[in-house]
Design an enzyme around this catalytic site. Structure first.
Site: not given
Ligand SMILES: *Cc1c(COP(=O)(O)O)cnc(C)c1O
Length: 392
Positions: A48, A146, A178, A234, A279, A326-328
């Protein structure tokens, strides 16, 4: 005594002001290492958010080359981008919204994470429209509060999903959850969540569900909690060679950071003692010195919170950002051993994976955040340069 082979320096391609150089072989090797940590489970590489800033498609290909059997994304658009690039591996997306691209997901064989009844209804309608069968992973909330279905609503979600399965509209292939605090293995919430997960899986079995894959382990659970591995782990962060435990460097787990962030020095010049730099003049030189300008700033995702603290390696020595980000660009006072040793065109390392180099974790500490954010927030202006051969 064993001598490791010399590591060639990571190069910033000529003419580029900055780049994130991403070693695809490191990603593949990290997946192999992670599979060693969870030998009884398959591995879903989480890609992701542009593979945590590493480049969605090349990172996904490298992870598959390293032995990932699955890919995971938050949004359906990310999974559909993988399909558009020709990646056919089993892929799950778990964060969808009403009106999402369910029909395309079904057509493209993208597995869909389901946390609520409204999603089942929309997915069933899309399956009818497409004349296909949606592959679902039902998500149970075991304590994060969540996404995911509460344990109270879980029996109903199961019943509704299994009804749609009997109608041929969906295939319920997975059950997942999760963790809240897997990065703190001693936290009792981990054990409570596992209990809740097992309870939810038992309820599913009783209801008649036959999950092919049960999964709950993110990176920290993959690395620290074999009881959490189930059929599939995962991991995301650790695929890219970063450690989810701030106090434990990646090499402890056989992981190697895949990303090196480089900037080419745009200017070096003399500045007298007692002069404010950048800055707001929050930094003041203490001696006659030289400063180097490095063209990476918050417009590139460098956190402004790391003003005055973010590490920058130049000429093999470590300095700190002098004054505001800074920005850049950032400015680096070379007083501490760098005067006369750094010139315009030299390459600064903000973070990487070689011994002695500043790390994404160092930047996280400097900015008061986590290494996840340092790599993932890297801006679109920074070219991603992929090296290595894994997946190509
Ligand atoms: C982002 C995410 C992961 C991976 O988590 P890490 O801590 O980066 O390994 C696994 N499952 C779900 C649902 C996530 O949102």
């Amino acid at each position: 005594m064993s001598v490791s082979p010399p590591v060639p320096p990571i190069e910033l391609p000529e003419g580029l002001p900055s780049a994130a150089v991403i070693d695809l072989d490191a990603i593949a090797a990290n997946v192999r290492a992670l599979r060693g940590h969870a030998p009884g489970a398959g591995l879903m590489a989480v890609v992701k958010a542009d593979a945590y800033g590493h480049g969605l498609v090349p990172a996904a290909r490298a992870a598959l080359a390293g032995g990932a059997a699955w890919l995971g994304t938050a949004q359906l658009s990310e999974a559909l981008a993988l399909r558009a690039a020709g990646l056919t591996a089993p892929t799950l997306s778990w964060l969808t919204v009403p009106g999402d691209r369910y029909a395309e997901a079904i057509r493209q064989g993208v597995d869909i994470g389901v946390s609520a009844g409204w999603a089942l209804a929309e997915i069933a309608a899309a399956a009818r429209e497409v004349g296909g069968t949606a592959r679902l992973h039902l998500k149970v909330d075991t304590g994060l509060n969540r996404n995911g279905c509460t344990l109270a609503d879980w029996p109903q979600l199961l019943e509704d999903a299994l009804k749609l399965q009997a109608d041929g509209l969906v295939s319920v292939v997975g059950g997942f959850s999760h963790f809240v605090s897997a990065d703190e293995p001693a936290d009792p919430v981990n054990a409570r969540q596992l209990e809740n997960f097992v309870t939810a899986l038992d309820l599913a079995t009783t209801a008649g569900a036959r999950f092919e894959v049960r999964h709950i382990a993110n990176s920290p659970a993959t690395l620290s909690n074999p009881d959490a591995h189930f059929d599939l782990v995962r991991p995301g962060l650790s695929v890219y060679g970063l450690s989810p435990f701030p106090e434990r460097p990646p090499h402890e787990f056989g992981l190697r950071p895949a990303m090196t962030l480089l900037g080419r020095v745009a200017n070096v010049k003399r500045v007298a003692a007692g002069q404010g730099v950048s800055y707001g003049h929050t930094y003041v030189t203490s001696t006659d010195t030289e400063v180097a300008v490095v063209p990476l700033g918050y417009g590139d995702g460098i956190p402004r919170h790391a003003s005055g603290t973010g590490p920058v390696q130049l000429g093999g020595r470590r300095f700190r950002v002098s004054g505001r980000v800074c920005m850049d660009q950032v400015v680096v006072d070379l007083a501490d051993g760098g005067i006369g040793r750094v010139a315009a065109g030299d390459v600064a390392v903000l973070f990487g994976g070689a011994p002695g180099e500043p790390s994404a974790q160092d930047w996280a500490q400097a900015a008061g955040t986590i290494n996840y954010e340092i790599v993932t927030r890297l801006g679109a202006r920074v070219p991603r340069v992929h090296t290595g051969s894994a997946g190509r």
